[in-house]
Design an enzyme around this catalytic site. Structure first.
Site, PDB file in Angstrom:
ATOM      1  N   GLY A  15       0.710  10.629  -3.679  1.00 31.47           N
ATOM      2  CA  GLY A  15       1.718   9.702  -3.071  1.00 31.47           C
ATOM      3  C   GLY A  15       1.462  10.191  -1.884  1.00 31.47           C
ATOM      4  O   GLY A  15       2.565   9.096  -1.795  1.00 31.47           O
ATOM      5  N   SER A  16       0.861  10.226  -1.392  1.00 26.79           N
ATOM      6  CA  SER A  16       1.374  10.780   0.424  1.00 26.79           C
ATOM      7  C   SER A  16       1.241   9.333   0.404  1.00 26.79           C
ATOM      8  O   SER A  16       2.002   9.058   1.777  1.00 26.79           O
ATOM      9  CB  SER A  16       0.881  11.736   1.150  1.00 26.79           C
ATOM     10  OG  SER A  16      -0.670  11.687   0.874  1.00 26.79           O
ATOM     11  N   ARG A  68     -10.405  -0.075 -22.021  1.00 24.19           N
ATOM     12  CA  ARG A  68     -10.618  -0.362 -20.301  1.00 24.19           C
ATOM     13  C   ARG A  68      -9.378  -1.067 -19.566  1.00 24.19           C
ATOM     14  O   ARG A  68      -8.663  -1.992 -19.088  1.00 24.19           O
ATOM     15  CB  ARG A  68     -11.344  -0.149 -18.934  1.00 24.19           C
ATOM     16  CG  ARG A  68     -10.917   0.080 -17.982  1.00 24.19           C
ATOM     17  CD  ARG A  68     -12.516   0.431 -17.383  1.00 24.19           C
ATOM     18  NE  ARG A  68     -13.141   1.498 -16.952  1.00 24.19           N
ATOM     19  CZ  ARG A  68     -13.867   1.999 -17.069  1.00 24.19           C
ATOM     20  NH1 ARG A  68     -15.027   1.315 -16.692  1.00 24.19           N
ATOM     21  NH2 ARG A  68     -14.644   3.571 -17.338  1.00 24.19           N
ATOM     22  N   ARG A  94      -7.653   6.109 -11.949  1.00 27.61           N
ATOM     23  CA  ARG A  94      -8.693   5.655 -13.535  1.00 27.61           C
ATOM     24  C   ARG A  94      -9.426   4.167 -12.895  1.00 27.61           C
ATOM     25  O   ARG A  94      -8.742   3.747 -11.758  1.00 27.61           O
ATOM     26  CB  ARG A  94      -7.731   5.172 -13.603  1.00 27.61           C
ATOM     27  CG  ARG A  94      -7.978   4.477 -15.651  1.00 27.61           C
ATOM     28  CD  ARG A  94      -6.926   4.349 -16.505  1.00 27.61           C
ATOM     29  NE  ARG A  94      -6.598   6.346 -16.509  1.00 27.61           N
ATOM     30  CZ  ARG A  94      -6.627   6.860 -17.728  1.00 27.61           C
ATOM     31  NH1 ARG A  94      -7.967   6.475 -18.151  1.00 27.61           N
ATOM     32  NH2 ARG A  94      -6.290   7.961 -17.366  1.00 27.61           N
ATOM     33  N   ILE A  95     -10.868   3.937 -12.948  1.00 27.12           N
ATOM     34  CA  ILE A  95     -11.336   2.685 -12.937  1.00 27.12           C
ATOM     35  C   ILE A  95     -10.683   1.707 -13.953  1.00 27.12           C
ATOM     36  O   ILE A  95     -10.679   1.647 -15.054  1.00 27.12           O
ATOM     37  CB  ILE A  95     -13.033   3.262 -12.943  1.00 27.12           C
ATOM     38  CG1 ILE A  95     -13.493   4.240 -13.044  1.00 27.12           C
ATOM     39  CG2 ILE A  95     -13.637   2.244 -13.013  1.00 27.12           C
ATOM     40  CD1 ILE A  95     -15.074   4.666 -13.075  1.00 27.12           C
ATOM     41  N   HIS A 112     -10.821   4.888   0.849  1.00 23.91           N
ATOM     42  CA  HIS A 112     -11.509   5.635  -0.298  1.00 23.91           C
ATOM     43  C   HIS A 112     -11.850   7.099   0.895  1.00 23.91           C
ATOM     44  O   HIS A 112     -12.217   6.359   2.023  1.00 23.91           O
ATOM     45  CB  HIS A 112     -12.396   4.904  -0.315  1.00 23.91           C
ATOM     46  CG  HIS A 112     -13.625   5.810  -1.156  1.00 23.91           C
ATOM     47  ND1 HIS A 112     -13.453   6.835  -2.602  1.00 23.91           N
ATOM     48  CD2 HIS A 112     -14.563   6.238  -0.749  1.00 23.91           C
ATOM     49  CE1 HIS A 112     -14.777   7.315  -2.741  1.00 23.91           C
ATOM     50  NE2 HIS A 112     -15.393   7.306  -1.806  1.00 23.91           N
ATOM     51  N   ASP A 148     -15.789   1.358  -5.034  1.00 27.35           N
ATOM     52  CA  ASP A 148     -16.290   1.624  -4.106  1.00 27.35           C
ATOM     53  C   ASP A 148     -17.122   0.177  -3.082  1.00 27.35           C
ATOM     54  O   ASP A 148     -18.033   0.965  -2.595  1.00 27.35           O
ATOM     55  CB  ASP A 148     -16.334   3.111  -3.909  1.00 27.35           C
ATOM     56  CG  ASP A 148     -15.661   3.418  -4.465  1.00 27.35           C
ATOM     57  OD1 ASP A 148     -14.681   3.410  -4.425  1.00 27.35           O
ATOM     58  OD2 ASP A 148     -15.848   5.008  -4.687  1.00 27.35           O
TER      59      ASP A 148
HETATM   60  C1  GAR Z   1      -6.643  10.447  -0.692  1.00 28.19           C
HETATM   61  O1  GAR Z   1      -6.967  10.748  -0.062  1.00 28.19           O
HETATM   62  C2  GAR Z   1      -6.890   8.814  -1.355  1.00 28.19           C
HETATM   63  O2  GAR Z   1      -8.493   7.821   0.063  1.00 28.19           O
HETATM   64  C3  GAR Z   1      -8.150   9.274  -2.606  1.00 28.19           C
HETATM   65  O3  GAR Z   1      -6.895  10.775  -2.808  1.00 28.19           O
HETATM   66  C4  GAR Z   1      -6.179  10.387  -2.054  1.00 28.19           C
HETATM   67  C5  GAR Z   1      -4.568  10.797  -2.697  1.00 28.19           C
HETATM   68  O4  GAR Z   1      -4.037  11.495  -1.790  1.00 28.19           O
HETATM   69  N1  GAR Z   1      -8.594   8.229  -3.498  1.00 28.19           N
HETATM   70  C6  GAR Z   1      -9.721   8.758  -3.955  1.00 28.19           C
HETATM   71  O5  GAR Z   1     -10.270   9.226  -3.709  1.00 28.19           O
HETATM   72  C7  GAR Z   1     -10.210   6.500  -4.256  1.00 28.19           C
HETATM   73  N2  GAR Z   1     -11.415   7.198  -4.962  1.00 28.19           N
HETATM   74  P1  GAR Z   1      -2.154  10.696  -1.958  1.00 28.19           P
HETATM   75  O6  GAR Z   1      -1.863  10.356  -4.023  1.00 28.19           O
HETATM   76  O7  GAR Z   1      -1.580  12.018  -1.466  1.00 28.19           O
HETATM   77  O8  GAR Z   1      -2.417   9.196  -1.079  1.00 28.19           O
END
Ligand code: GAR
Length: 216
Positions: A15-16, A68, A94-95, A112, A148
């Protein structure tokens, strides 16, 4: 005075990005409110952080035997109550069903960790290192049913450094993501960004290619 943008965030992990968006709301850089944080993972570390900050959180895990589409319908039902103007996927792994994506057409954003259209899917940092790429980054894009593939709005681009590892890339990409996601949302909140029929427009001009911002 224009109303603040209502944002719902969907997470599965740390969740950053959610925290960076919330920081931007709190500091006034982003004229928006987070109306709810949804997750498919009740144990996601990001959920506890959202709760600590007093945000409305809802865990909606996939139930046994649920497909889904049915899961997507429950997510949509929760969002309907929250009434967000934009739904932000921030590490939601999740997709999502086509029905979910289509119900939120032009209002669903994702981040992404690659310079799309390169490296769709998982393990982007590893694949960049294995390929010997000199550039890597992250992309904020609108979501369409093809994974994506939706129209890109803003990319963070950085040079892959000598001795770089997956861990160093994760940290550097995260730092850049924490800038570009709030930036895109601030454009939306200010009425500068719109998406109509999967065509993003920034300041009245069609975005035929993403804006690119370079990072260290
Ligand atoms: C992020 O780096 C985001 O780009 C990636 O997950 C991470 C979540 O980080 N998303 C994907 O890979 C989606 N395909 P966070 O939970 O610390 O925000």
């Amino acid at each position: 005075m224009t109303a603040r943008l209502r944002i719902a965030i969907m997470i599965s992990g740390t969740g950053s990005n959610m925290l960076a968006i919330h920081d931007a709301c709190r500091s006034g850089r982003l004229a928006a409110d987070i109306v709810g944080v949804l997750t498919d993972k009740p144990q996601a570390p990001g959920l506890a952080k959202a709760r600590d900050r007093g945000l409305h959180v809802e865990a909606i895990p996939v139930q046994a035997g649920e497909d889904r589409r049915a899961h997507g319908d429950r997510l949509l039902a929760a969002l309907k109550i929250l009434q967000p103007q934009v739904v932000v996927l921030a590490g939601y792994i999740r997709i999502l069903s086509d029905e979910f994506v289509n119900a939120l057409a032009d209002r669903l954003l994702n981040i992404h960790p690659s310079l799309l259209p390169k490296y769709k899917g998982l393990h982007t940092h590893r694949r960049v290192l294995e390929a010997g790429d000199t550039l890597h980054g992250a992309t904020v894009h609108y979501v369409t049913p093809d994974l994506d593939c939706g129209p890109c709005v803003l990319q963070a681009r950085l040079k892959v450094q000598p001795g770089e590892t997956e861990d160093t890339l994760v940290a550097r990409i995260h730092r850049a993501e924490h800038v570009i996601y709030p930036t895109v949302l601030a454009w939306l909140a200010a009425g500068r960004l719109q998406c109509i029929g999967s065509v993003p427009m920034l300041d009245g001009q069609q975005l035929k290619a993403p804006i690119v911002q370079d990072f260290e």
